[in-house]
Design a protein around this motif. Structure first.
Motif, mmCIF file in Angstrom:
data_model
loop_
_atom_site.group_PDB
_atom_site.id
_atom_site.type_symbol
_atom_site.label_atom_id
_atom_site.label_comp_id
_atom_site.label_asym_id
_atom_site.label_seq_id
_atom_site.Cartn_x
_atom_site.Cartn_y
_atom_site.Cartn_z
ATOM 1 N N UNK A 42 -16.215 -8.528 -12.438
ATOM 2 C CA UNK A 42 -16.143 -9.330 -13.724
ATOM 3 C C UNK A 42 -15.405 -8.801 -14.896
ATOM 4 N N UNK A 43 -15.037 -7.709 -14.860
ATOM 5 C CA UNK A 43 -14.460 -6.918 -15.835
ATOM 6 C C UNK A 43 -13.042 -6.205 -15.544
ATOM 7 N N UNK A 44 -12.069 -6.184 -16.429
ATOM 8 C CA UNK A 44 -10.883 -5.600 -16.162
ATOM 9 C C UNK A 44 -10.618 -4.870 -17.338
ATOM 10 N N UNK A 45 -9.869 -3.586 -17.325
ATOM 11 C CA UNK A 45 -9.620 -2.668 -18.636
ATOM 12 C C UNK A 45 -8.194 -2.104 -18.317
ATOM 13 N N UNK A 46 -7.446 -2.181 -19.416
ATOM 14 C CA UNK A 46 -6.090 -1.728 -19.302
ATOM 15 C C UNK A 46 -5.681 -1.297 -20.434
ATOM 16 N N UNK A 47 -4.381 -0.461 -20.460
ATOM 17 C CA UNK A 47 -4.115 0.215 -21.754
ATOM 18 C C UNK A 47 -3.349 -0.695 -22.684
ATOM 19 N N UNK A 48 -3.655 -0.711 -24.164
ATOM 20 C CA UNK A 48 -2.819 -1.611 -24.968
ATOM 21 C C UNK A 48 -1.296 -1.077 -24.944
ATOM 22 N N UNK A 49 -0.456 -2.288 -25.056
ATOM 23 C CA UNK A 49 0.778 -1.963 -24.771
ATOM 24 C C UNK A 49 1.547 -1.188 -26.253
ATOM 25 N N UNK A 50 0.736 -1.322 -27.170
ATOM 26 C CA UNK A 50 0.962 -0.771 -28.671
ATOM 27 C C UNK A 50 -0.221 -0.187 -29.222
ATOM 28 N N UNK A 51 -0.389 1.174 -28.390
ATOM 29 C CA UNK A 51 -1.575 1.809 -28.838
ATOM 30 C C UNK A 51 -1.783 2.429 -30.352
ATOM 31 N N UNK A 52 -3.004 2.134 -30.821
ATOM 32 C CA UNK A 52 -3.225 2.693 -32.327
ATOM 33 C C UNK A 52 -4.074 3.811 -32.135
ATOM 34 N N UNK A 53 -4.257 4.531 -31.114
ATOM 35 C CA UNK A 53 -4.762 5.754 -30.981
ATOM 36 C C UNK A 53 -4.430 6.454 -29.758
ATOM 37 N N UNK A 54 -4.500 7.961 -29.585
ATOM 38 C CA UNK A 54 -4.195 8.458 -28.354
ATOM 39 C C UNK A 54 -4.801 7.996 -26.910
ATOM 40 N N UNK A 55 -6.156 7.274 -27.203
ATOM 41 C CA UNK A 55 -6.500 6.449 -26.144
ATOM 42 C C UNK A 55 -6.846 5.020 -26.626
ATOM 43 N N UNK A 56 -6.247 4.177 -26.240
ATOM 44 C CA UNK A 56 -6.530 2.667 -26.808
ATOM 45 C C UNK A 56 -6.496 1.687 -25.438
ATOM 46 N N UNK A 57 -7.629 1.460 -25.023
ATOM 47 C CA UNK A 57 -7.951 0.459 -23.979
ATOM 48 C C UNK A 57 -8.536 -0.812 -24.239
#
Ligand code: 5GP
Ligand code: ZN
Length: 113
Positions: free
Chosen positions: A24-39
């Motif tokens: 039911x859920x999908x998670x992926x890294x933001x293409x323009x990260x605003x922090x070292x980890x941005x999912x």
């Protein structure tokens, strides 16, 4: 939704750096990260925004928060993290498929930034 960017990412039609996936859920890294980890954590079901959450679909939101805690742990965000949802144009929602930003790895200010 044929013209939805995030539905295309879920379908694999547009590539993404996947972090997590289940039924039911999908998670992926933001293409323009605003922090070292941005999912970005999204329901596979096309829900336009947080304004469309009701008793028929709120279960996936609870599940998204379970997934967020798991990803935060996996990414080593032991000092804390921020979960953000932008709902609607005035809040800055640019992709009209419900998504939660999971960000960490730096200090955050409040209420902005
Ligand atoms: P919003 O502004 O709607 O809250 O967040 C949309 C987010 O999607 C933005 O942080 C933006 O960087 C991200 N984004 C937009 N297009 C793509 C894309 O093609 N791939 C990925 N991974 N992220 C995207
Ligand atoms: Zn969609």
């Amino acid at each position: 939704m044929d013209d939805c960017l995030f539905c295309k990412i879920i379908a694999g039609e547009i590539p993404s750096a996947k972090v997590y996936e289940d039924d039911t859920v999908f998670a992926f890294r933001d293409i323009a990260p605003q922090a070292p980890v941005h999912v970005l954590i999204i329901p596979k079901e096309h829900i336009k925004s947080a304004a469309q959450i009701d008793e028929t679909n709120s279960g996936v939101v609870a599940h998204i928060f379970e997934v967020a805690a798991k990803i935060a742990k996996d990414e080593g965000l032991d000092d804390g993290f921020r979960i953000v949802n932008n709902c609607g144009d005035s809040a800055g929602q640019t992709v009209k498929h419900l998504h939660f930003h999971l960000m960490g790895g730096r200090e955050f200010t409040w209420p902005a930034g």
